[in-house]
Motif scaffolding. Structure first.
Motif, PDB file in Angstrom:
ATOM      1  N   GLU A  96       0.828  -1.194   0.000  1.00 29.56           N
ATOM      2  CA  GLU A  96       0.000   0.000   0.000  1.00 29.56           C
ATOM      3  C   GLU A  96       0.867   1.251   0.000  1.00 29.56           C
ATOM      4  O   GLU A  96       1.876   1.334   0.695  1.00 29.56           O
ATOM      5  CB  GLU A  96      -0.909  -0.013   1.232  1.00 29.56           C
ATOM      6  N   SER A  97       0.454   2.252  -0.781  1.00 29.79           N
ATOM      7  CA  SER A  97       1.230   3.478  -0.873  1.00 29.79           C
ATOM      8  C   SER A  97       1.144   4.265   0.438  1.00 29.79           C
ATOM      9  O   SER A  97       0.082   4.392   1.036  1.00 29.79           O
ATOM     10  CB  SER A  97       0.698   4.347  -2.017  1.00 29.79           C
TER      11      SER A  97
ATOM     12  N   THR B  73      -4.229  10.273  -0.774  1.00 27.60           N
ATOM     13  CA  THR B  73      -4.901  10.746  -1.983  1.00 27.60           C
ATOM     14  C   THR B  73      -5.505  12.129  -1.744  1.00 27.60           C
ATOM     15  O   THR B  73      -5.992  12.438  -0.657  1.00 27.60           O
ATOM     16  CB  THR B  73      -6.010   9.776  -2.437  1.00 27.60           C
TER      17      THR B  73
ATOM     18  N   LYS C 194       1.411   3.797 -10.481  1.00 23.29           N
ATOM     19  CA  LYS C 194       0.180   3.599  -9.704  1.00 23.29           C
ATOM     20  C   LYS C 194       0.429   2.989  -8.326  1.00 23.29           C
ATOM     21  O   LYS C 194      -0.259   3.326  -7.362  1.00 23.29           O
ATOM     22  CB  LYS C 194      -0.813   2.739 -10.489  1.00 23.29           C
ATOM     23  N   ASN C 195       1.416   2.124  -8.211  1.00 24.34           N
ATOM     24  CA  ASN C 195       1.693   1.518  -6.900  1.00 24.34           C
ATOM     25  C   ASN C 195       2.265   2.534  -5.917  1.00 24.34           C
ATOM     26  O   ASN C 195       1.900   2.544  -4.738  1.00 24.34           O
ATOM     27  CB  ASN C 195       2.642   0.336  -7.053  1.00 24.34           C
ATOM     28  N   GLN C 196       3.138   3.382  -6.402  1.00 22.98           N
ATOM     29  CA  GLN C 196       3.739   4.394  -5.525  1.00 22.98           C
ATOM     30  C   GLN C 196       2.758   5.512  -5.192  1.00 22.98           C
ATOM     31  O   GLN C 196       2.723   6.020  -4.077  1.00 22.98           O
ATOM     32  CB  GLN C 196       4.987   5.010  -6.177  1.00 22.98           C
TER      33      GLN C 196
ATOM     34  N   GLY D  18      -0.641   5.301  -5.367  1.00 23.94           N
ATOM     35  CA  GLY D  18      -1.851   4.823  -4.706  1.00 23.94           C
ATOM     36  C   GLY D  18      -3.106   5.415  -5.298  1.00 23.94           C
ATOM     37  O   GLY D  18      -4.109   5.631  -4.602  1.00 23.94           O
ATOM     38  N   THR D  19      -3.083   5.714  -6.614  1.00 27.77           N
ATOM     39  CA  THR D  19      -4.219   6.392  -7.252  1.00 27.77           C
ATOM     40  C   THR D  19      -4.877   5.514  -8.308  1.00 27.77           C
ATOM     41  O   THR D  19      -5.367   6.004  -9.320  1.00 27.77           O
ATOM     42  CB  THR D  19      -3.761   7.705  -7.909  1.00 27.77           C
ATOM     43  N   THR D  20      -4.912   4.219  -8.075  1.00 28.64           N
ATOM     44  CA  THR D  20      -5.439   3.291  -9.078  1.00 28.64           C
ATOM     45  C   THR D  20      -6.867   3.626  -9.479  1.00 28.64           C
ATOM     46  O   THR D  20      -7.221   3.645 -10.661  1.00 28.64           O
ATOM     47  CB  THR D  20      -5.378   1.842  -8.551  1.00 28.64           C
TER      48      THR D  20
END
Length: 292
Positions: free
Chosen positions: A2-3, A7, A187-189, A191-193
């Motif tokens: 998890e980042s 957000t 996206k993993n870093q 956390g905005t998928t």
């Protein structure tokens, strides 16, 4: 993993400030004005033909400027028609701004407003709980579907609310622009998928269901020059909006910041001219009709 980053949407006041700076430095408003003046009348011809009352649902209407532009264009062409406008907007500041705009704008007596300070998902839940059966002639969802829980289910629900000849208008970032590709790459870093949706996701969903649609390109640019000026407050807020990360410049690792900035400046997505860095930020309009 998890980042560790937060957000942007979790801080509504900061989000609004960042969004306003994004609009200030982009051609988004000009693009949408051209849409309402040039595309909208032709798109709406079948929907409003021979109607005396137009039932509208605006999902994520913000502070209402675009809504009133649309109604003005429709009213000029069909001056005898009244409008029932159901406004769905979760942000209290935006909704308050919309109410103020209506109060300050003369000649809106042909529109009846129904205000809802809720999200699209909450509106759907309430609709089903109340077992509402009324239909809408026009539903618009401009830059909204980044934030719903289930993209496909939300589209299907609002399409099911359309009257005969009704239309659902959706805008979202085009799938081939730099911001979308940057968010995918990191996206993993970041956390905005969930917020990294584009019209490519909509197309895949509609094609999988065999649902027909029309699409229109909405060319847009953003001047991201200030994003590359260390410590520039406007630049930092634009970076927050582009990455959808709260205080990105202060909380992201040096490696992530360097990677994101290099991506945004990539010649594939941006051009440098007269000391400015201009990035492609195109949108796409998807138009759906009532399901057969």
């Amino acid at each position: 993993m998890e980042s560790p980053l937060t957000t942007l949407i979790t801080d509504s006041k900061r989000y609004l400030k960042c969004y306003h700076h994004y609009l200030k430095h982009s051609t988004n408003q000009q693009t949408m004005q051209e849409f309402t003046n040039n595309l909208l009348p032709d798109i709406m011809t079948k929907t409003v033909d021979k109607k005396y009352n137009l039932k509208v649902i605006g999902v994520g209407s913000g502070s209402g400027e675009l809504d009133l532009q649309m109604f003005s264009v429709i009213h000029r062409k069909y001056p005898e028609m009244t409008v029932d406008n159901e406004v769905i907007e979760p942000n209290p500041q935006q909704l308050h701004g919309y109410r103020d705009l209506v109060f300050q704008t003369p000649g809106l007596d042909y529109i009846r407003f129904n205000w809802n300070q809720i999200t699209a998902d909450e509106f759907e839940e309430q609709w089903k709980e109340k077992k509402r059966t009324d239909k809408a002639d026009l539903i618009h969802m401009f830059q909204v579907l980044y934030y719903v829980k289930d993209l496909g289910a939300t589209i299907s629900f609002f399409q099911s609310l359309l009257n005969k000849n009704g239309q659902l208008l959706i805008t979202l970032s085009a799938g081939n622009i730099g911001v979308v590709k940057m968010r995918n790459a990191y996206k993993n870093q970041l956390g905005t998928t969930e917020v990294n949706r584009s019209t490519g996701d909509i197309r895949r969903f509609l094609d999988s269901k065999g649902v027909s649609y029309q699409s229109y390109d909405l060319p847009t640019q953003i001047d991201i020059t200030k994003c590359f000026i260390e410590g520039d407050k406007e630049g930092e807020m634009m970076i927050d909006f582009l990455t959808q990360v709260l205080d990105f410049s202060k909380t992201a690792s040096p490696e992530l910041k360097a990677g994101v900035m290099e991506f945004l400046r990539c010649p594939e997505f941006s051009v440098e001219s007269n000391g400015k860095v201009l990035m492609n930020a195109n949108y796409e309009l998807i138009v759906l009709e009532q399901l057969p």
